[in-house]
Design a protein around this motif. Structure first.
Motif: not given
Lengths: 765, 765
Positions: B151, B155, B159, B235-236, B239, B267, B461, B521
């Motif tokens: 991830v 972040a 990507d 939130f990461d 998860q 993270f 995001e 994040a």
């Protein structure tokens, strides 16, 4: 008729298991390192001047860290009961806090509190209504009653009451209000039968299992405070704190802990005192009242005296109603007598009426809200008189009520029309009930059967809610309404129904005041009606957002989509589906192309949705001891739409048992000097499982115009007619009308010693 | 041009005072009654089989409550570094946790950890890139690399990288990716000048002042957990926890505590381990890493090796670029080499290129994100080669960069167009700066002057935010984004600007995952860009709601209203005003007729807003000791719109000082057996105030198309070109190019021992 998938199913409360297994953490269970425990030092007198205080011995007590008195606190205007803080030179009820002892343990605080020496100059106290109204009576507020709105009354829908007449002369009358219609004198002149009685009801305590508990912790990072409180009204508490402390609301984080019983008694009381203590010492402070403090120094339901006079023609037509309502406010204005009069003149169709309400101050703890404030007293008086009138006219008591019961559109006391409601329907439900149809058998066994009907307007208040879709496909609802009696479970059902998910896929989070969408207090039978409507709106909007994303991904029109079993699918194209979880994941990841599913609802419903309950009591009266035993209690109630029948039945049971307490057991006793006589649950008699009869419930559904799926508030109606029904049953059984609550064995014996007043109305049916 | 009232003013950070006075409560400061302190038992070997473990002595240590090993934990697939939990039969880096000791104090946990006896069977370890890539190298994951998305890379906007080529054969290459354009061979054939160099950069640690700290407490009422973590990505973390623990996300409340430095390193790492421990013992557990643990067993920036070959014609046209990037991932796939190559081929206009990235596994701690992951390494290599090329061509190094710098619309390495950005503008700003214009004077004093330019794509995001109006007229913004470097203060400015209030009337609340609107994040220079946009949307919607209520109350059209000084007023009718507080009060009271002001924003901006920084370094090189001292550092940066110049300057300072660390000081050293040599801050050299030069900042504003008021992310760009600028300054001063980071005195001395490579490009201008 829509087929519902979530609402309407009997659903166990979400937090039920945690509550019964002890996993729930109440305010007093939260460990706070460095915590100071607080103990109140109660006034020994109902009325006295404080001449001197000596805290040296208390401060010398091991573990005691500080003793605060009024001089250690800011001199705030006592414009609400919670701003009395600590007595400033003068006490106005026995039990009023004069000092606060802070110590490293509860026991040390208790020890220290007993070492505070206060030198009082006792003054004469007016304890009863008559004493307070007498010429030359000692005045509770000789320099004028501090102004301030009382939030609790409005919370329960009392804001419909007539404007209070200002009672500004130096007296113990804090307010008075009169409401009239037509020509009362002419009405009585036209009457063939006039029934007139004076009723009294006792001061009654909400008696939650959990006492008032508040903890406050200064936040060094913001200069604000975090406050944990067992309160029904975190946003009201925040407002009160912000005003007393002079802080922005956002710097106060009020965390409403799970409430171990509220019943209207927990709208906020000792939060400002505890917050000021925490600030003064810059440490966390907690006050968790003992049962004695709870009974001495909180805000029980007021004692009342109601004179009711009702006229009717021989054909059964009501011609006039005249009433005088006096409410014993205790030491602080409650300003509710006008509302009591408003209720009294609204339930039955009477062309001419005059009702006068008078709020009277006495040297006792201030009165406050308790489940349907005033309504049990009003209905006890009104439905006793209606019952007697039916009896005098030889009418069937149920049909007589049904004939005169207000219908939607009929004028309320202030002339506004009644909203849609089911007063007639609950009476009809009772008429159809075996307990009513077969009442002759009960009587044959020596029992009395009585009925009564009453209701509650239902409050309104703006409310908001938020709704989000989690990555696991669950729906999260975020609200600011404290859970009472399963309201949270109801919200889960509402959100599930509105979104299209099973209820177990919904999580309801009750936030604190820093983060939660605004909702008013949980009380006034308005939470499901208002916050519930916001939840439905938010869940529907979240559904729309979800379907819009799915439509894009599935290349379909949103209106062609449906949500079934956690899948969004195209109607008629079974292969084209998306999991809710997968949709959510696309909104919650780096580079995601869709905005998070995050919706809100915000409502300000101003139309009321009254709820009514008709009840039947079957009683046995021991002619020698005067002991009354309720053998059967039927509760019919209009709930609009039964969102969760299981929770609703719980409310009907709980309300009726509290009504039983009003009827037969509960009273706060005071001696002539204003000293509380009932400072423990040994002395203050609450009905327990031994006293409660089997209760039969009949759920009636007359959908409300504006409530979520037609729901109405259900919390308050079931307590309203119980005392009246039992009184009417006692009259049926004994031929004597009891006019004072509670109807204790002594009072029943005294009544039995009087001549019979005639057969009960019920027997004439 | 709009006149702004809130944004653009230098505004001290809202939490600044609390941070510097010690009032801020970090994760390790939160008292949790019943807390167990956790200590890791680190592996003594980089590669070994665990043959036996004896915990008896540890368990006998006073205060030790439990010792957990892998067998006490569920066997989760290690599809992320944080799921390695405790070593299961085999260790793959020195320092890897093999057991977790839980005790009633930190000291007892430490004592216990030293008593855990582990019997290892040491295995050969591949520590360097060459060892890992050698024939017959020991494999980090002999049975295949566990799959899982990383991830952290995404972040940071990573990507955009080319799709990784699967490297599934049994090797230590976890992924490889090649990106090409045009005909590279023809390009080089057409070149008159070819520069080729191999660069290396060291493994560098984020080195936050606050170490990784996690506490977890089971919630008996829900069966879930509350987790406090010093994380950039609550939130990461939620998860990850939900997947590891098999719980609904809503039953996990992740509270991101104030972060004492993150820089990409926070993270999420030890949250699953701590949560499982808390569950196993049904008690709160906290792990707060020691500095040694932090350096041994977290996720520092990877070491890299970059071979870069650049061709140009004599007229200065670039003809071809060829590069090979190897990234030392440590023990777990980071999969980022392709992205490094993507960056390398995107910044300058080169018609033909081929860049190959290779992620290599070694027996060291896994690499992770650190402020602009990879970009300092890429720009160190690329801008050193560009500088040398300019020198070889006799071109002005700044004009040469300006000539070739990518412009908006130019193709990125993958062919997509560059969004609007200011690479040219920051170079122009540097060109106009006295430090560049007067560089001859600096040189005359024996100093070298070098420049470099680099940037960051900026992540995207989806994000949401909520906004409410309090009863005191203050605006409350509720977000889920952790504050880093003043982002919260920026949100207050944005909300103030959008609503029409001064910033001090705005409160920003960072909620936990149970209540906050989703945001990703805090990292990747995307928080202001994304969450900020949601905040603006929410505040504008709240303004509209407020004006709609005011319009009704003032009997005016909403479009005729304005908000000035906390008043809503009708334009041109000065007497018709309403206080914001009074409007709010009408929405938050019993019987209120207006819904609460409660609005949300939700955005999914997918367009990027790259941020660029051009920097100039002026250095003195001690010819005898090799010590480099940076005497002047100019940081020009395109921030789109300077929402809070004070915070932005702080970012520019901080980024440049961290760049200084990359350039001259920082490296994690490992011996041949994979043992960390730099386990303290005595050994691992961070630049402090003595090392940092005076930094001059130049804020450039090229508004982004989609950011709030044109803002771009500012966090990452300033770290990117510093090392390159310093290397080019050293070349200017010494005539030698240093190709290995950090440029330590020993390396400088070694370079000085070589013959001069010619005058620096700067001198030719």
């Amino acid at each position: 008729m829509t087929e519902f998938t979530a609402i309407g199913r009997p659903t166990p409360l979400i937090d039920g298991r945690a509550r019964v297994t002890g996993a729930t953490r109440f305010a007093a269970d939260r460990p706070l390192p460095g915590l100071l425990h607080a103990r109140l030092v109660p006034s020994l007198y109902a009325h006295a001047r404080i001449e001197a205080m000596d805290t040296a011995a208390a401060l010398a007590t091991p573990g005691v860290v500080a003793v605060l008195t009024a001089s250690d606190l800011p001199a705030v205007v006592p414009s609400s009961r919670s701003r009395l803080l600590l007595a400033r030179g003068r006490v106005i009820f026995a039990g009023q806090p004069v000092a606060l002892v802070l110590a490293t343990s509860e026991a040390a605080a208790q020890d220290g509190a007993q070492q505070v020496r206060v030198q009082y100059d006792p003054q004469p106290a007016a304890v009863t209504l008559d004493e307070a109204l007498a010429e030359g009576a000692p005045l509770v507020w000789p320099d004028g009653v501090p102004s301030g709105e009382n939030v609790s009354a409005g919370a329960h829908g009392a804001d419909q009451g007539a404007a209070a007449e200002a009672g500004k002369q130096a007296s113990n009358v804090s307010s008075a209000a009169t409401q009239t219609r037509g020509d009362v004198a002419a009405g009585f002149a036209a009457a063939d039968v006039i029934v007139e009685r004076v009723f009294t009801t006792a001061m009654v305590h909400q008696s939650s299992l959990e006492t008032h508990t508040v903890a406050a912790q200064p936040d060094p990072a913001t200069g604000g405070l975090t406050v944990w409180s067992s309160t029904q009204a975190p946003f009201d508490v925040r407002q009160e704190l912000a005003e007393v402390l002079g802080l922005p609301e956002a710097d106060l984080r009020v965390i409403a802990t799970p409430v171990g019983g509220g019943f209207g008694g927990k709208f906020g009381l000792y939060e400002p005192l505890v917050a000021l203590a925490a600030r003064a010492l810059n440490r966390p402070v907690r006050l968790s009242l003992t049962r004695l403090e709870e009974l001495l120094a909180t805000n029980p339901a007021p004692a009342t005296r109601l004179r009711v006079r009702l006229g009717a023609r021989r054909d059964g037509e009501l011609t006039a109603l005249e009433a005088e309502v006096q409410v014993d406010n205790g030491c602080y204005p409650f300003d509710i007598a006008g509302f009591f009069g408003y209720m009294l003149a609204s339930f039955y169709r009477v062309p001419n009426f005059s009702v006068r309400g008078q709020d009277v101050l006495t040297f006792k703890p201030s009165a406050g809200a308790y489940r349907a404030p005033g309504a049990p007293c009003v209905i006890f008086a009104l439905d006793s008189v209606m019952d007697e009138m039916a009896q005098r006219l030889g009418a069937d008591p149920l049909e007589f009520r049904l004939r005169h019961a207000a219908r939607p559109g009929d004028p309320l006391a202030d002339g506004d029309p009644w909203p849609g409601m089911g007063m007639a329907e609950v009476l009809e439900a009772l008429r159809d009930h075996p307990a009513w149809r077969e009442r002759a058998q009960a009587r044959a066994r020596g029992r009395g059967v009585g009925i009564a009907v009453g209701g509650w307007m239902g409050g309104t208040e703006p409310a908001a809610a938020a709704c989000a879709l989690d990555r696991d496909g669950r729906l999260v609802v975020h609200i600011g309404s404290v859970d009472l009696t399963g309201t949270t479970t109801g919200f889960a059902l509402l959100a599930a129904e509105a979104f299209g998910l099973p209820a177990e896929k919904v999580r309801v989070i009750i936030g604190d005041t820093a983060t939660a969408p605004y909702s008013g207090a949980t009380g006034g039978s308005k939470v499901t009606y208002t916050t519930g409507a916001a939840v439905v709106q938010a869940a529907r909007a979240a559904r729309e957002q979800t379907l819009a994303i799915a439509a894009d991904l599935l290349e379909a029109a949103a209106e062609d989509l449906e949500i079934v079993d956690g899948l969004v699918r195209v109607r008629g194209a079974p292969g084209k589906t998306l999991k809710l979880a997968d949709i959510a994941r696309k909104t919650m990841r780096f580079g995601g192309q869709y905005a998070p599913v995050y919706a809100h609802g915000r409502v300000a419903e101003t139309a009321h949705a009254p709820g009514f309950s008709a009840q039947l009591a079957e009683v046995e009266v021991d002619q020698e001891t005067g002991v009354v035993q309720v053998r059967r209690l039927v509760v019919a109630q209009d709930v609009g739409r039964a969102l969760n029948p299981l929770a609703i039945e719980g409310q009907m049971h709980g309300g009726a048992v509290q009504g039983l307490g009003w009827a037969l057991y509960e009273q706060m006793g005071y001696d002539a000097q204003g000293q509380l006589l009932t400072g423990t649950w040994q002395d203050y008699m609450l009905p327990g499982s031994m006293e409660a009869p089997a209760i039969e419930t009949v759920i009636v559904e007359v959908p409300s115009e504006h409530g979520p799926f037609g729901a109405r508030g259900v919390g308050e109606a079931p307590v309203v007619p119980t005392a009246a029904a039992i009184a009417n049953a006692i009259a049926d059984a004994t031929g004597r009308r009891l006019t004072d609550l509670p109807m204790t064995p002594a009072r029943v014996c005294a009544a039995l010693a009087r001549p019979r007043e005639g057969v009960s109305s019920g027997r004439s049916a």
